[in-house]
Design a protein around this motif. Structure first.
Motif, PDB file in Angstrom:
ATOM      1  N   UNK A 212       0.821  -1.211   0.000  1.00 16.97           N
ATOM      2  CA  UNK A 212       0.000   0.000   0.000  1.00 16.97           C
ATOM      3  C   UNK A 212       0.857   1.264   0.000  1.00 16.97           C
ATOM      4  N   UNK A 213       1.972   1.240   0.741  1.00 17.08           N
ATOM      5  CA  UNK A 213       2.873   2.395   0.770  1.00 17.08           C
ATOM      6  C   UNK A 213       3.470   2.635  -0.613  1.00 17.08           C
ATOM      7  N   UNK A 214       3.884   1.557  -1.292  1.00 18.69           N
ATOM      8  CA  UNK A 214       4.454   1.695  -2.632  1.00 18.69           C
ATOM      9  C   UNK A 214       3.410   2.152  -3.641  1.00 18.69           C
ATOM     10  N   UNK A 215       2.154   1.723  -3.439  1.00 16.27           N
ATOM     11  CA  UNK A 215       1.101   2.183  -4.343  1.00 16.27           C
ATOM     12  C   UNK A 215       0.844   3.683  -4.150  1.00 16.27           C
ATOM     13  N   UNK A 216       0.843   4.117  -2.885  1.00 18.12           N
ATOM     14  CA  UNK A 216       0.583   5.526  -2.599  1.00 18.12           C
ATOM     15  C   UNK A 216       1.740   6.408  -3.042  1.00 18.12           C
ATOM     16  N   UNK A 217       2.967   5.955  -2.811  1.00 16.10           N
ATOM     17  CA  UNK A 217       4.129   6.815  -3.085  1.00 16.10           C
ATOM     18  C   UNK A 217       4.625   6.729  -4.523  1.00 16.10           C
ATOM     19  N   UNK A 218       4.509   5.542  -5.131  1.00  9.81           N
ATOM     20  CA  UNK A 218       5.089   5.362  -6.464  1.00  9.81           C
ATOM     21  C   UNK A 218       4.078   4.923  -7.516  1.00  9.81           C
ATOM     22  N   UNK A 219       2.842   4.650  -7.099  1.00 10.31           N
ATOM     23  CA  UNK A 219       1.829   4.231  -8.054  1.00 10.31           C
ATOM     24  C   UNK A 219       1.929   2.784  -8.477  1.00 10.31           C
ATOM     25  N   UNK A 220       2.679   1.977  -7.727  1.00 11.93           N
ATOM     26  CA  UNK A 220       2.800   0.566  -8.060  1.00 11.93           C
ATOM     27  C   UNK A 220       1.513  -0.156  -7.679  1.00 11.93           C
ATOM     28  N   UNK A 221       1.075  -1.074  -8.512  1.00 15.40           N
ATOM     29  CA  UNK A 221      -0.136  -1.832  -8.216  1.00 15.40           C
ATOM     30  C   UNK A 221       0.076  -2.693  -6.984  1.00 15.40           C
ATOM     31  N   UNK A 222      -0.813  -2.518  -5.984  1.00 12.95           N
ATOM     32  CA  UNK A 222      -0.646  -3.222  -4.714  1.00 12.95           C
ATOM     33  C   UNK A 222      -0.732  -4.735  -4.889  1.00 12.95           C
ATOM     34  N   UNK A 223      -1.644  -5.186  -5.761  1.00 12.66           N
ATOM     35  CA  UNK A 223      -1.803  -6.622  -5.969  1.00 12.66           C
ATOM     36  C   UNK A 223      -0.574  -7.255  -6.587  1.00 12.66           C
ATOM     37  N   UNK A 224      -0.005  -6.581  -7.597  1.00  7.57           N
ATOM     38  CA  UNK A 224       1.177  -7.141  -8.254  1.00  7.57           C
ATOM     39  C   UNK A 224       2.395  -7.119  -7.327  1.00  7.57           C
ATOM     40  N   UNK A 225       2.533  -6.040  -6.550  1.00  6.24           N
ATOM     41  CA  UNK A 225       3.648  -5.978  -5.597  1.00  6.24           C
ATOM     42  C   UNK A 225       3.552  -7.108  -4.592  1.00  6.24           C
ATOM     43  N   UNK A 226       2.344  -7.326  -4.086  1.00  2.58           N
ATOM     44  CA  UNK A 226       2.165  -8.392  -3.104  1.00  2.58           C
ATOM     45  C   UNK A 226       2.392  -9.762  -3.724  1.00  2.58           C
ATOM     46  N   UNK A 227       2.020  -9.926  -4.995  1.00  2.59           N
ATOM     47  CA  UNK A 227       2.195 -11.218  -5.638  1.00  2.59           C
ATOM     48  C   UNK A 227       3.673 -11.593  -5.734  1.00  2.59           C
ATOM     49  N   UNK A 228       4.538 -10.606  -5.998  1.00  2.00           N
ATOM     50  CA  UNK A 228       5.973 -10.880  -6.057  1.00  2.00           C
ATOM     51  C   UNK A 228       6.470 -11.367  -4.698  1.00  2.00           C
ATOM     52  N   UNK A 229       6.020 -10.688  -3.631  1.00  2.00           N
ATOM     53  CA  UNK A 229       6.413 -11.109  -2.286  1.00  2.00           C
ATOM     54  C   UNK A 229       5.847 -12.494  -1.961  1.00  2.00           C
ATOM     55  N   UNK A 230       4.647 -12.766  -2.453  1.00  2.00           N
ATOM     56  CA  UNK A 230       4.017 -14.052  -2.174  1.00  2.00           C
ATOM     57  C   UNK A 230       4.777 -15.207  -2.807  1.00  2.00           C
ATOM     58  N   UNK A 231       5.366 -14.976  -3.965  1.00  2.00           N
ATOM     59  CA  UNK A 231       6.148 -16.026  -4.608  1.00  2.00           C
ATOM     60  C   UNK A 231       7.282 -16.476  -3.692  1.00  2.00           C
ATOM     61  N   UNK A 232       7.913 -15.499  -3.033  1.00  2.00           N
ATOM     62  CA  UNK A 232       9.007 -15.833  -2.119  1.00  2.00           C
ATOM     63  C   UNK A 232       8.488 -16.563  -0.881  1.00  2.00           C
ATOM     64  N   UNK A 233       7.326 -16.123  -0.373  1.00  2.00           N
ATOM     65  CA  UNK A 233       6.750 -16.784   0.799  1.00  2.00           C
ATOM     66  C   UNK A 233       6.369 -18.225   0.478  1.00  2.00           C
ATOM     67  N   UNK A 234       5.725 -18.426  -0.681  1.00  2.00           N
ATOM     68  CA  UNK A 234       5.312 -19.775  -1.071  1.00  2.00           C
ATOM     69  C   UNK A 234       6.510 -20.673  -1.328  1.00  2.00           C
ATOM     70  N   UNK A 235       7.595 -20.105  -1.832  1.00  2.00           N
ATOM     71  CA  UNK A 235       8.801 -20.913  -2.066  1.00  2.00           C
ATOM     72  C   UNK A 235       9.312 -21.510  -0.757  1.00  2.00           C
ATOM     73  N   UNK A 236       9.154 -20.767   0.340  1.00  2.70           N
ATOM     74  CA  UNK A 236       9.590 -21.278   1.646  1.00  2.70           C
ATOM     75  C   UNK A 236       8.747 -22.452   2.121  1.00  2.70           C
ATOM     76  N   UNK A 237       7.503 -22.549   1.618  1.00  2.00           N
ATOM     77  CA  UNK A 237       6.617 -23.632   2.056  1.00  2.00           C
ATOM     78  C   UNK A 237       6.830 -24.919   1.278  1.00  2.00           C
ATOM     79  N   UNK A 238       7.608 -24.868   0.208  1.00  3.80           N
ATOM     80  CA  UNK A 238       7.793 -26.046  -0.645  1.00  3.80           C
ATOM     81  C   UNK A 238       8.348 -27.255   0.116  1.00  3.80           C
ATOM     82  N   UNK A 239       9.337 -27.071   1.017  1.00  6.35           N
ATOM     83  CA  UNK A 239       9.815 -28.251   1.753  1.00  6.35           C
ATOM     84  C   UNK A 239       8.812 -28.796   2.762  1.00  6.35           C
ATOM     85  N   UNK A 240       7.784 -28.022   3.098  1.00  8.44           N
ATOM     86  CA  UNK A 240       6.838 -28.412   4.147  1.00  8.44           C
ATOM     87  C   UNK A 240       5.616 -29.115   3.576  1.00  8.44           C
ATOM     88  N   UNK A 241       5.125 -28.659   2.436  1.00  7.17           N
ATOM     89  CA  UNK A 241       3.881 -29.158   1.861  1.00  7.17           C
ATOM     90  C   UNK A 241       4.148 -30.222   0.802  1.00  7.17           C
TER      91      UNK A 241
END
Length: 208
Positions: A148-177
């Motif tokens: 949300x901060x990046x969307x407000x300050x730089x106009x970056x789409x909040x959904x796309x920014x979060x999706x990039x971060x989510x890829x990294x989070x999901x990668x951490x779950x690969x050894x668990x699931x």
């Protein structure tokens, strides 16, 4: 005739405090229920909800309790970057998510759930919960606040920014699931972020 979309400079009436509280409470309920569905199906998703779910498979704590604990460092950051009102509303939202998440198992028991349904529906209602909270001047902490901060300050789409971060989070779950649960977790994160990509674009209504 196309609908008239009011500009940000129009004389739109700001949300009242009661309207903010009502909408944020509904958003928190959606997030708490979505986390419960995903936990029941042994899935993970993106954002801080995904981190809380992932940690809950190692630590015998409720994902709702873990959710607020891992968000503590972001409260001060949110208040400093987005203003004290945003920080206080974000704190309120996190406390509400924790309270609802801890009490929801006493209100409802899920005996059986399709993992595919949990991924699609759980991810989607978490996305709508984040959307409702964001449109009333708050965040759910962590990745959501940064997006949300990046969307407000730089106009970056909040959904796309979060999706990039989510890829990294999901990668951490690969050894668990297992592989099938990992694939469904990706689907849940995609469903969550699709709500934000479609409904929370820069230049569209993002709350007053």
């Amino acid at each position: 005739m196309p609908p008239v979309i009011p500009s940000q400079t129009s004389s739109a009436r700001p949300h009242s405090l009661a309207e903010d509280g009502y909408a944020i409470a509904i958003g928190c309920a959606f997030i708490a229920m979505g986390i419960m569905l995903l936990k029941q199906a042994s899935l993970v998703t993106g954002g801080m909800a995904g981190i809380a779910l992932l940690l809950s498979y190692f630590i015998p704590w409720s994902p709702a309790a873990l959710f607020i604990l891992i968000n503590i460092p972001f409260f001060l950051f949110a208040g400093k970057a987005m203003g004290p009102a945003f920080g206080l509303k974000t704190l309120f939202a996190n406390v509400a998510i924790m309270a609802l998440g801890l009490t929801m198992p006493w209100a409802m028991q899920i005996a059986k759930i399709s993992p595919l349904f949990a991924a699609l529906f759980g991810g989607s209602i978490i996305g709508f919960g984040i959307l409702a909270i964001a449109r009333h001047g708050a965040g759910v902490g962590g990745v959501g606040v940064v997006a949300l901060i990046l969307q407000k300050s730089r106009g970056w789409n909040a959904g796309r920014t979060q999706m990039i971060c989510d890829i990294m989070i999901l990668a951490l779950s690969l050894p668990v699931l297992s592989l099938d649960r990992f694939g469904l977790s990706i689907l849940s994160a995609a469903a969550m972020n699709a709500v934000l990509v479609v409904n929370h674009r820069p230049g569209r209504y993002i709350g007053y």
